[in-house]
Write a protein that holds these residues in place. Sequence first.
Motif, PDB file in Angstrom:
ATOM      1  N   UNK A   1      27.773  35.336  46.535  1.00  0.00           N
ATOM      2  CA  UNK A   1      26.252  35.828  47.117  1.00  0.00           C
ATOM      3  C   UNK A   1      25.580  34.718  47.378  1.00  0.00           C
ATOM      4  N   UNK A   2      25.229  34.299  48.579  1.00  0.00           N
ATOM      5  CA  UNK A   2      24.333  33.136  49.094  1.00  0.00           C
ATOM      6  C   UNK A   2      23.229  33.780  49.850  1.00  0.00           C
ATOM      7  N   UNK A   3      22.161  33.239  49.781  1.00  0.00           N
ATOM      8  CA  UNK A   3      20.962  33.769  50.498  1.00  0.00           C
ATOM      9  C   UNK A   3      20.019  32.478  50.416  1.00  0.00           C
ATOM     10  N   UNK A   4      19.544  32.351  51.752  1.00  0.00           N
ATOM     11  CA  UNK A   4      18.510  31.189  51.827  1.00  0.00           C
ATOM     12  C   UNK A   4      17.417  31.697  52.639  1.00  0.00           C
ATOM     13  N   UNK A   5      16.001  31.173  52.526  1.00  0.00           N
ATOM     14  CA  UNK A   5      14.915  31.640  53.269  1.00  0.00           C
ATOM     15  C   UNK A   5      14.307  30.124  53.673  1.00  0.00           C
ATOM     16  N   UNK A   6      13.500  29.950  54.545  1.00  0.00           N
ATOM     17  CA  UNK A   6      12.636  28.599  54.953  1.00  0.00           C
ATOM     18  C   UNK A   6      11.249  29.162  55.459  1.00  0.00           C
ATOM     19  N   UNK A   7      10.432  28.672  54.856  1.00  0.00           N
ATOM     20  CA  UNK A   7       8.967  29.119  55.199  1.00  0.00           C
ATOM     21  C   UNK A   7       8.482  27.906  55.766  1.00  0.00           C
ATOM     22  N   UNK A   8       7.622  28.167  56.810  1.00  0.00           N
ATOM     23  CA  UNK A   8       6.645  27.146  57.392  1.00  0.00           C
ATOM     24  C   UNK A   8       5.330  28.076  57.480  1.00  0.00           C
ATOM     25  N   UNK A   9       4.299  27.485  56.662  1.00  0.00           N
ATOM     26  CA  UNK A   9       3.109  28.146  56.681  1.00  0.00           C
ATOM     27  C   UNK A   9       2.026  27.371  57.289  1.00  0.00           C
ATOM     28  N   UNK A  10       1.228  27.767  58.112  1.00  0.00           N
ATOM     29  CA  UNK A  10       0.137  27.118  58.971  1.00  0.00           C
ATOM     30  C   UNK A  10      -1.282  27.642  58.492  1.00  0.00           C
ATOM     31  N   UNK A  11      -1.967  26.916  57.910  1.00  0.00           N
ATOM     32  CA  UNK A  11      -3.377  27.415  57.104  1.00  0.00           C
ATOM     33  C   UNK A  11      -4.679  26.578  57.974  1.00  0.00           C
TER      34      UNK A  11
END
Length: 398
Positions: A127-137
Amino acid sequence: MKAAAFGISICIFMPGDLYASALESSSQSIASFLQPHHYAELSTAIVDANISGKTLRPDANNPSTFTEISTPNFTDSFYISNAAFKLQLHPHWSLGLIYDQPFATDIGYALEPVVTSPADLVNAVHFQLDTHNLTALIGYQPNPSWNFYTGLSYQTLDMELKISGQSMGILADYMATTDQDPAVGWLTGISYEIPEYALKTSLTYRSRIQHKPQFHEQTSSTPEISILNLTSTQHISIDTPQSINLEFQSGITPRNIVYSTLRWVNWKKFKMISPLMSSAEPVPVNLVDYQKNQLSTTLGVAHVFNEQWTTALDIGFDSGIGNPASTLSPSDDYYSFGVGGFYHMRSNLFIAGGIKYFRLNKAKVEQNQAGSGSLFGVLSSVNHNKIIAYGLKLGYRF
């Protein structure tokens, strides 16, 4: 205050919550955005996990006889990377970008199949799960103490799952993958600080992010039985959870700072449902779900030795998510101890590092499970597992 003169933000230079309940791999801190002036940072961490337990395996010659055997390590070591960039465009306005990997897992587990085994015995899982987040503030500072900020998070998610087992002499595989799916969420918060006392506190809310990836499923059997060989491709809904972060630090003497974090994550709303396995069932079949929400906290103290060196140590606690012991959730809550520090190579450039030890508490053992990750394989007992995380960070003010 001496500590305040260095512009310290203690919460960002320790390795942090690199491993926590459920699928969490980052504390999603926005501390880098609250740095003074222009600021940029790069950081990475290595998470070395030792997680195992015991399961009941039927004897190859007498399937009604079970033997408790130790499992291999469930989790491979993995890397996490973060980056941040903040611009103070005006005394009252700031902009920022933060990249992180908030939710991830990499579970691998295998036992050689036997001639005959119970219907619910799972012999292998990947089981492999990946997330990538780019947050603009964007932040608004009406005065030097207050900061009101909001922004959007662009997140991608992809997953791969394989569950294998043997029942009645038949080896059956279940496989599922998703296409990489992008989605957008939002966040908002408020910060208050008094720089001369090294006082800084922030409260941040992040919304859930709803993904609707294309979900490819397949079942197969050996020897081949057509009724067991099925395929399905449908859109499903996977919502990464909403969360609240409270971060605080304050000088207590001219050379000492106390800091703490408190984080709440809404894991009870997280579900991953199999349309293929649910098609013949009266209720949906959850591949992954969690029984309660997560609450984690950290408390630490930092000491400023001189203009170059600062060290810190902290303790932490995570409440866990309440799932029975399985290869998906072999441990529940944890206690942690961390030590780290940073060195100023120049007044505006520092390198930081730390190490954190996690003592994972045992999940409750329930042999007759339903849902809550039981498809991943039930454990008959669990070990006192541990994780060591190593973090490194480079920060630059300009």
